[in-house]
Scaffold this motif. Sequence first.
Motif, PDB file in Angstrom:
ATOM      1  N   LEU A 261     -14.749  -0.096  13.282  1.00 50.51           N
ATOM      2  CA  LEU A 261     -15.335  -0.546  12.010  1.00 50.51           C
ATOM      3  C   LEU A 261     -14.354  -1.369  11.173  1.00 50.51           C
ATOM      4  O   LEU A 261     -14.618  -1.630  10.001  1.00 50.51           O
ATOM      5  N   HIS A 262     -13.232  -1.798  11.793  1.00 53.61           N
ATOM      6  CA  HIS A 262     -12.193  -2.428  10.961  1.00 53.61           C
ATOM      7  C   HIS A 262     -12.675  -3.665  10.206  1.00 53.61           C
ATOM      8  O   HIS A 262     -12.248  -3.929   9.103  1.00 53.61           O
ATOM      9  N   ASP A 263     -13.608  -4.423  10.803  1.00 56.73           N
ATOM     10  CA  ASP A 263     -14.056  -5.653  10.132  1.00 56.73           C
ATOM     11  C   ASP A 263     -15.469  -5.538   9.581  1.00 56.73           C
ATOM     12  O   ASP A 263     -16.146  -6.555   9.389  1.00 56.73           O
ATOM     13  N   VAL A 264     -15.918  -4.306   9.345  1.00 60.06           N
ATOM     14  CA  VAL A 264     -17.298  -4.125   8.907  1.00 60.06           C
ATOM     15  C   VAL A 264     -17.563  -4.851   7.579  1.00 60.06           C
ATOM     16  O   VAL A 264     -18.679  -5.291   7.310  1.00 60.06           O
ATOM     17  N   ASN A 290     -11.240 -10.723   1.331  1.00 62.92           N
ATOM     18  CA  ASN A 290     -11.932  -9.600   0.670  1.00 62.92           C
ATOM     19  C   ASN A 290     -12.712  -8.723   1.645  1.00 62.92           C
ATOM     20  O   ASN A 290     -13.200  -7.661   1.268  1.00 62.92           O
ATOM     21  N   HIS A 291     -12.843  -9.141   2.914  1.00 60.02           N
ATOM     22  CA  HIS A 291     -13.592  -8.305   3.868  1.00 60.02           C
ATOM     23  C   HIS A 291     -12.926  -6.918   3.965  1.00 60.02           C
ATOM     24  O   HIS A 291     -13.582  -5.925   4.254  1.00 60.02           O
ATOM     25  N   THR A 292     -11.629  -6.833   3.688  1.00 58.88           N
ATOM     26  CA  THR A 292     -10.937  -5.541   3.717  1.00 58.88           C
ATOM     27  C   THR A 292     -11.461  -4.632   2.593  1.00 58.88           C
ATOM     28  O   THR A 292     -11.726  -3.446   2.822  1.00 58.88           O
ATOM     29  N   SER A 314      -6.662  -1.572   5.201  1.00 61.09           N
ATOM     30  CA  SER A 314      -5.235  -1.896   5.395  1.00 61.09           C
ATOM     31  C   SER A 314      -4.882  -2.527   6.735  1.00 61.09           C
ATOM     32  O   SER A 314      -3.702  -2.640   7.059  1.00 61.09           O
ATOM     33  N   HIS A 315      -5.865  -2.958   7.515  1.00 62.25           N
ATOM     34  CA  HIS A 315      -5.497  -3.468   8.843  1.00 62.25           C
ATOM     35  C   HIS A 315      -4.897  -4.867   8.813  1.00 62.25           C
ATOM     36  O   HIS A 315      -4.482  -5.390   9.842  1.00 62.25           O
ATOM     37  N   HIS A 316      -4.823  -5.499   7.626  1.00 60.68           N
ATOM     38  CA  HIS A 316      -4.144  -6.801   7.533  1.00 60.68           C
ATOM     39  C   HIS A 316      -2.846  -6.711   6.742  1.00 60.68           C
ATOM     40  O   HIS A 316      -2.267  -7.732   6.383  1.00 60.68           O
ATOM     41  N   GLU A 317      -2.415  -5.466   6.492  1.00 56.00           N
ATOM     42  CA  GLU A 317      -1.100  -5.305   5.840  1.00 56.00           C
ATOM     43  C   GLU A 317      -0.018  -5.502   6.894  1.00 56.00           C
ATOM     44  O   GLU A 317      -0.264  -5.366   8.094  1.00 56.00           O
ATOM     45  N   ALA A 343      -3.466  -3.506  17.555  1.00 53.55           N
ATOM     46  CA  ALA A 343      -4.495  -3.652  18.584  1.00 53.55           C
ATOM     47  C   ALA A 343      -5.358  -4.889  18.341  1.00 53.55           C
ATOM     48  O   ALA A 343      -5.705  -5.622  19.275  1.00 53.55           O
ATOM     49  N   ASP A 344      -5.672  -5.138  17.085  1.00 55.42           N
ATOM     50  CA  ASP A 344      -6.532  -6.265  16.701  1.00 55.42           C
ATOM     51  C   ASP A 344      -5.864  -7.589  17.072  1.00 55.42           C
ATOM     52  O   ASP A 344      -6.516  -8.496  17.595  1.00 55.42           O
ATOM     53  N   ILE A 345      -4.568  -7.681  16.826  1.00 57.60           N
ATOM     54  CA  ILE A 345      -3.860  -8.937  17.108  1.00 57.60           C
ATOM     55  C   ILE A 345      -3.730  -9.155  18.620  1.00 57.60           C
ATOM     56  O   ILE A 345      -3.957 -10.255  19.113  1.00 57.60           O
TER      57      ILE A 345
END
Length: 412
Positions: A261-264, A290-292, A314-317, A343-345
């Motif tokens: 759900l990281h980019d929900v 702002n998607h975060t 926080s997955h883009h911190e 993992a996302d990168i």
Amino acid sequence: MALEFIEFIEQRPHTVLALMKRVLSRCRELTQSQAGTIFIVRKVGRNRVLEAMSLQNDLIRITQKSFSIPINKQSIAGYVAETGEVVFIDDTNQLPPDAPYTFNRKFDEDTGFNTRSIMAFPIRNFEGQVIGVVQLINAQSEPGKVSTFEREFAQVIQPVNNIVGRAIERADHTEKLQAKNAQLRRRNRELRAEREQVELLRAETESALMTTVDLLAKAAELHDDVTGKHVNRVGQYSATMAEFLGMSADFINEIRYCATLHDVGKMSVDQAILHKPGRLTDDEFKEMQNHTLYGFQILQDVERLKMAADIALSHHEKWVGGGYPNGIAGENIPLSARIVAFADIYDALRSVRPYKRGFTHEESIDIMLNGDDRLDPSKHFDPQLLDVFRNHNGIFGKIYESLADENVFQGN
Ligand SMILES: [Fe+2]
Ligand SMILES: [Fe+2]
């Protein structure tokens, strides 16, 4: 004769009913009586009654199964139970004038049977309490010839009386215990069924939650126009990473679905910005980031999705700070979010995107470990995660391949 009776009782039948039937038959045999009834004392609410356990009659067929009579001096059996006396009646037409009991002729009138002589005596337990009554009818001096009951039979009965009583009481006690046990076993079965029901409901709730998570993740993915299994792979990489870090089974399980759900929050980003082909303006870029925050807002109120909310936020911190939306650093970034960022990168590097080709596993490891013009791993990633990746990156390649996009858009 007493000994014989004791031996007979010692071959104890299993049920109270069978035991009492045998006692009655035996007494009738010894007195050659045509009929008889054996009663047991039962408590019904606050009253005690005599319950007929067995009715026997050699001359007529007994259809009546069981009946109860009150314990008082009005009936012969009731009188015996109340007083504990042995009653002999030589002729039911000539009761002693001072007898408080009467002889009830209803049975005889209904059946045509003729009750003449009666002997009724109590059965006592060891404490001397009356627990039953035996009523014998029509002694016979020879078959078909009704006579009176011999008084000495009372002497025969006396010594065996409380042995019979004890046997009956013990059998009755056993039966009550068995009934109680059966009741307990039934209750246990019910409880087990209830537990299974709760477990089933829990499993259903769990499966409903997983379905919801899955649908939500897929909806977000479709909105983002990525064809394929990016979110599932991110879930798998994250669970694997957590496993290598020695996290608990619960954490591993939780991150597997929460990571998807990281980019929900991208569902709340304007499609025009999300799919804009060229460079984004500063405002557009800000909205994209702002998607975060949107993701966090969507997920934060669901108890079971707390980790997902952390990850979405926080997955883009970045490890040294400077990421978005809050610019937090190091261990202020939840571990779950640090894992998912990683993992996302990796998955983004492997995947084909409108602006890039899909890199091979080797190219991707090289960038993750050594960096390129856009990525500085020492700034971006938790060094502990980099170590794990350095030692175990083969499994990441396998996950990508096993869950590869089916419909990969090859080109530019
Ligand atoms: Fe994201
Ligand atoms: Fe992603």
